[in-house]
Structure formats: structure tokens, C-alpha cells
Design a protein around this motif. Structure first.
Motif, PDB file in Angstrom:
ATOM      1  N   ILE A 263       0.862  -1.179   0.000  1.00 20.49           N
ATOM      2  CA  ILE A 263       0.000   0.000   0.000  1.00 20.49           C
ATOM      3  C   ILE A 263       0.896   1.226   0.000  1.00 20.49           C
ATOM      4  O   ILE A 263       1.714   1.415   0.908  1.00 20.49           O
ATOM      5  N   ILE A 503     -12.446   2.551   4.066  1.00 19.17           N
ATOM      6  CA  ILE A 503     -11.515   3.668   4.127  1.00 19.17           C
ATOM      7  C   ILE A 503     -12.245   4.849   4.754  1.00 19.17           C
ATOM      8  O   ILE A 503     -13.350   5.205   4.340  1.00 19.17           O
ATOM      9  N   LEU A 515      -7.290   2.778   6.594  1.00 25.16           N
ATOM     10  CA  LEU A 515      -7.868   1.631   5.908  1.00 25.16           C
ATOM     11  C   LEU A 515      -8.135   0.551   6.942  1.00 25.16           C
ATOM     12  O   LEU A 515      -7.221   0.083   7.624  1.00 25.16           O
ATOM     13  N   TRP A 558      -4.763   8.432  -4.068  1.00 25.94           N
ATOM     14  CA  TRP A 558      -4.143   7.303  -3.358  1.00 25.94           C
ATOM     15  C   TRP A 558      -4.489   6.014  -4.089  1.00 25.94           C
ATOM     16  O   TRP A 558      -5.661   5.710  -4.299  1.00 25.94           O
ATOM     17  N   LEU A 560      -4.882   2.457  -3.571  1.00 26.45           N
ATOM     18  CA  LEU A 560      -5.022   1.592  -2.409  1.00 26.45           C
ATOM     19  C   LEU A 560      -5.424   0.161  -2.751  1.00 26.45           C
ATOM     20  O   LEU A 560      -5.097  -0.763  -2.011  1.00 26.45           O
TER      21      LEU A 560
END
Length: 582
Positions: A263, A503, A515, A558, A560
Motif C-alpha cells: 500500500i 476507508i 484503511l 491514493w 489503495l
């Protein structure tokens, strides 16, 4: 000659004698026994140094009595018992959402690998001599499940060593330095390598290594000349080298370990968003199914195409935009204004095609259910609007006693969840006025809400600054499944499409994204970067990227989640029949 010290014997203490006032020395009183003392041996004992006398040297080795020299039995029972136990790795305990589950799992695997290699290098098969099947690493792992260490059996061993041989080995270890084994000429001719091994010697000590002869595989008749010949040669050269490690340890370190999910802790893209409002009740970004990001900046709305990175201006208003939401098809965008008006824009024509009234204060949240658009406002009302009908709305709900700041439709189950500044959460069946379920456990405003796309009837809610709780509800059974204290204000929330994870974005006072794993609610990763409250959150169409917006006037991308793996279903009569019906 008279002894001058008879009438003034010295004190046994080395400290300075005390003096009386006036500078005269205060003499100690003498006794008759002291007066009659006249032999030299007594005088010499009195004049001896007051320091501690050395210990008696009558027994051999007593000069080192202050040092701990373990013997054979204590080495087996104590040392092996302590080293064979599992490594002391602290258990994972989330503390206000700051811990990282993935980093803890990586650390745990590193501790476990080091522990196994250490046991194998120090004691080899001494840890478990009863299990003769498998390699030493497997026996070490098996021995960890036992409560007490297995002591080596007496008598003759399989490797040709006896108790007397091992006793001599430990004596050499404690008294003499290890000697390098000699090689004769034949060993060089046959490429013998002296290295530690647990296959030839059982119960080896720290510095006693056995030797094993083996022919050079590179010169054997069945030499591998295939495509893996280079890899085989490298492995043979590695394992036949004079490495101080055992072959089992080398294989364990060379074997691929467990792969952990990666991540990225840093956003791969950061965009400036001037005039992005820092208001808890606003919802100003949303990502469409056509991969277009809509952002409301003050009194203007901009569209950013993620495919081409083109940015276009959509609309401008005299009032501030307070919320926006894409329709499922991605062709129309609904926006709410601070004046209470709701507008619908056609992004293809780049103009407003509908203006809907009904609210008298700002519209804080919007949510679509096919052709039904629901809006929540600070006037405490929820309005259901059918965009196909000419009326501005067809149903009004007055359940909340304060501003409605959260609104989410579960399209698959036709359920609507609403959260308000009155700390209440209501769930409605369709567009009915009366809620089918109400939750009043939160102690602050509930804006963050998300339905699970993987489990039917599961809803996640998050409270504000005075609450900081993330709660999971089963709507069908009307029970709370789990909850966790996040340690910070929950401003927004998403449920991942590709993984069963949640999230959350936080405000006072951590300003990060977290997360969470479902259903354990363990923090898998904490993403930092914003310097203000992370109020706005949205998910990409493919479910891989999260965009967050904060009062620091930045948008951060992001990465993720990974893309979902395609499922290759085989054609059948049933699936073909359903496809024909569609």
C-alpha cells in the motif's frame, strides 16, 4: 625492644581516625590482652591490609568461581528450553487507529524467520531427535508446539556419536578453542567441503561441525544442460561453498516468503484545489462511472477527466456549491447550493437542464437511486425527487430534529440511510416516510456512512468529534456487529468494491486516512499527508483509487486497491437464459 604499637594498636578500618576538639588524637582504650600481645605473627596480622583477601585456591578452577560456566545438563535443559520457545513478539493491539497491521505482519514474519534460523544454527536436531522425518526446519517448527524440550536419548545415536563423544565436545567448548578440521589430499580430489550440517551429526554444539563428503554435481554424468542449467550451477556453487550456515537455513532464507500487500503511503498525484471549502457539512467531490472527477471550488464546478487529464469548467453560481453527486450512468451531475436549490447538469451539453426547489436552507447531501434523487438539508428535511416528473419532489421526510448531513442509498436492496446533526441514524425502506430502524448510539453528528457492497444489509457509520466511533450494523437483524474507537473525528467513509475493507477520512485532530479490515476493524494502513481536516472522499469507477480533499486546498490521489480479477464463468444454459432475458 618494646613494641611501639602495644599501647596504640591500629584500627582495622582504613578510614581516618576521628579527632577531638583541640587537635589531639583520641586514642582507643587498651585492654590487658592487647597489652600482653608480643609475638610477631600477631603484629603482622594487625598490620595487614584491610582489603578483601583473595579466595582459596585449593580447588582447581575456583579462581573463576564468580563466572557462570554451564555444564552439559544445564545447557540442554535451560538454554534449549529458552531458545526453542516462540519469539516474544508483542500482540497486535490497535491504539486509536495509529498502528499498521501490514507492518506488524511483516515484522512478525521477520521475527519468526530469524527465530527458526537461530535455533537451527545453534542446536540443529538437538531440539527434537524423536522426529526423524523431514528436514531440520520442519522438526524445529514441530518442536515449538511441545511444552518441554526433548532431551537427547542416551546410548548410541544414528550419526555414530555417543554420550561420551558429546560430553567431550562440550568440554572442548568450555576449555579449548575450536580447531579447524584438516583435509587430506583425497578430500580435495573429491571436492569435499567441511560445513555445518544437521544431517550427519545430531546434537551438535556451537563450534563442533561435522563433515560430509559429496561428489561435485557439476562433473556428474547427469549434468543438466537444459534451460535451468545456469540456475542449477549457481545453487550448487552456493550450497557447496564453505558457508558457516546450515543447508536448511540457507534454503529457508532463499525460499520466497509470504507476499504482503503493498500500500503506497504517498499519493501518486496531488492537485491544487483553491477555494475548496473547509466545512464539515459539505460534500464537494465525486467520481463518475465514466472516470470523470467533479470538484466544487467556491462558486464554480470543474470536471477533470482522469483518462486525458483535461480539466473543463462546468458551471458558476452566485451561491456557494455545498454538495454534488453523479447519476449512475455518469451523464448527469446533481449539485446542491447554499440557497437550498438543487440543479441537474448535463455534462455532454455542458449546461443546467433542471432546477429543483423545496429546501429553504443549504443542501448538505445528495444520493441517487436510479431515477430518484434524494436530498438532505439544514432545514431538517429529506426530499425524494423523481427527475422524470415535473414536480420538484414527491415525498418529504421530517424525521431528524437537526440538519441532515449524511444520506446514502443502497440501490440493490432499496434501502436509504440518513445521518443527522442530532446524532441519529435512520434506515428507511424505499421512500416510505417512517423509518424501519433507528440507531441512537452515536454521541456526535453522523455524516460518514457506507453500505457494504459484499454483504447484504450491512451498514457502517461514523461519528464526529465527540464520538469518534466507527460502528458496523446489521440492518436485517437490527444488531450492532462491531465498533472501534478511531481516536479522531470521522468526516467521510467509503467501502471498497474490490476488497472487504473500509476507508475513512478524519478531522480533529489527526487529518489522515485509515484503511480498516472488515469484520475485525483492524487498521491495515494509515495514510498521512493532509494538514487540515480530510472532509471530502470519493472512489474511482474501477475501485482502485481514492481521492481525498481537505481544507489545505489540495486533492490527493491514493492507489489503495488492485483491480478485481475477472471470473471466467463457463457458458451454461442457465447463464445464457439470464443473458437473453436482459
Amino acid at each position: 625492644m618494646q613494641n611501639p604499637f602495644v599501647n596504640n594498636p591500629p584500627s582495622s578500618s582504613p578510614v581516618k581516625r576521628s579527632q577531638v576538639p583541640g587537635g589531639r588524637i583520641n586514642k582507643r582504650p587498651t585492654s590487658s590482652a592487647t597489652t600482653n600481645m608480643s609475638n610477631s605473627s600477631s603484629s603482622s596480622s594487625l598490620l595487614a591490609s584491610p582489603v578483601r583477601r583473595p579466595r582459596s585456591t585449593s580447588s582447581a578452577g575456583s579462581g573463576f568461581a564468580d563466572r557462570f560456566i554451564p555444564n552439559r545438563t544445564e545447557m540442554d535443559l535451560n538454554t534449549v528450553s529458552s531458545i526453542r520457545s516462540n519469539p516474544s513478539i508483542p500482540a497486535f493491539k490497535p491504539s486509536n487507529g495509529s498502528d499498521n497491521r501490514l507492518e506488524w505482519e511483516r515484522e512478525r514474519q521477520a521475527h519468526q524467520t530469524f527465530d527458526i534460523v537461530l535455533k537451527n544454527e545453534l542446536f540443529g536436531e538437538l531440539l527434537n531427535t524423536d522426529s526423524n522425518s523431514g528436514d531440520t526446519i520442519s522438526r524445529i517448527q514441530y518442536s515449538e508446539s511441545l511444552e518441554r524440550p526433548t532431551t537427547p536419548p542416551s546410548g548410541h545415536r544414528d550419526g555414530g556419536d555417543t554420550d561420551e563423544d558429546e560430553e567431550q565436545t562440550y568440554q572442548n567448548l568450555n576449555s579449548e578453542p575450536p580447531t579447524t578440521p584438516r583435509r587430506n589430499h583425497s578430500s580435495f580430489l573429491h571436492h569435499d567441503s567441511h560445513r555445518p550440517t544437521s544431517n550427519s551429526t545430531k546434537g551438535v554444539s556451537l563450534f563442533s561441525y561435522g563433515s560430509r563428503s559429496q561428489s561435485n554435481r557439476l562433473h556428474s554424468s547427469n549434468l543438466d544442460l537444459g534451460p535451468n542449467a545456469t540456475a542449477s550451477m549457481m545453487n550448487n556453487q552456493y550450497f557447496q561453498s564453505l558457508s558457516p550456515m546450515r543447508p536448511e537455513s540457507q534454503k529457508l532464507l532463499l525460499s520466497p516468503g509470504k507476499k504482503f500487500r503493498e500500500i503506497a503511503k504517498v499519493p501518486y498525484r496531488v492537485l491544487d484545489a483553491p477555494s475548496l471549502a473547509d466545512d464539515f457539512y459539505y460534500d464537494l467531490i465525486d467520481w463518475s462511472s465514466t472516470d470523470v472527477l467533479a470538484v466544487a471550488l467556491g462558486k464554480s464546478i470543474f470536471l477533470s477527466d482522469n483518462t486525458t487529464n483535461d480539466v473543463t469548467h462546468l458551471a458558476t453560481s452566485e451561491s456557494d456549491f455545498t454538495s454534488l453527486s453523479w447519476v449512475d450512468s455518469g451523464s448527469h451531475l446533481a449539485v446542491g447550493l447554499s440557497s437550498g436549490i438543487v440543479e441537474i447538469y448535463d455534462v455532454l451539453k455542458n449546461k443546467c437542464i433542471r432546477t429543483l426547489s423545496g429546501h429553504v436552507d443549504r443542501v448538505a447531501c445528495l444520493s441517487w437511486n436510479n431515477h430518484v434523487l434524494s436530498s438532505g438539508s439544514r432545514d431538517r428535511k429529506i426530499l425524494h425527487r423523481d427527475v422524470r416528473a415535473p414536480e420538484p419532489f414527491f415525498e418529504q421526510i421530517d424525521t431528524h430534529s437537526q440538519e441532515v448531513c449524511g444520506l446514502k442509498w443502497n440501490v440493490n436492496e432499496n434501502k436509504l440511510a440518513s445521518g443527522g446533526n442530532d446524532n441519529m441514524v435512520y434506515v428507511y425502506d424505499g421512500t416510505l416516510r417512517q423509518p424501519m430502524l433507528s440507531m441512537e448510539e452515536h454521541t456526535a453528528a453522523v455524516k460518514a456512512m457506507a453500505w457494504s457492497p459484499h454483504t447484504r444489509g450491512v451498514l457502517a457509520t461514523g461519528g464526529g468529534t465527540a464520538d469518534k466511533k466507527l460502528k458496523i450494523w446489521n440492518i436485517s437483524k437490527a444488531v450492532k456487529l462491531n465498533e472501534v474507537d478511531t481516536g479522531s473525528q470521522l468526516c467521510n467513509m467509503l467501502w471498497s468494491k474490490n476488497t472487504d475493507e473500509i476507508i475513512t477520512s478524519h478531522g480533529y485532530s489527526k487529518y489522515n486516512l485509515t484503511l480498516w479490515n472488515y469484520p475485525t476493524l483492524e487498521p491495515m494502513a494509515v495514510l498521512k499527508g493532509h494538514s487540515f481536516r480530510v472532509l471530502h472522499l470519493t472512489l474511482s469507477a474501477d475501485g482502485t483509487t481514492v481521492v481525498s480533499g481537505a481544507g489545505d486546498e489540495t486533492l490527493r490521489y491514493w492507489k489503495l486497491f488492485d483491480k478485481p480479477k475477472s471470473r471466467g464463468y463457463q457458458d451454461s444454459l442457465i447463464t445464457n437464459a439470464f443473458d437473453n432475458l436482459r
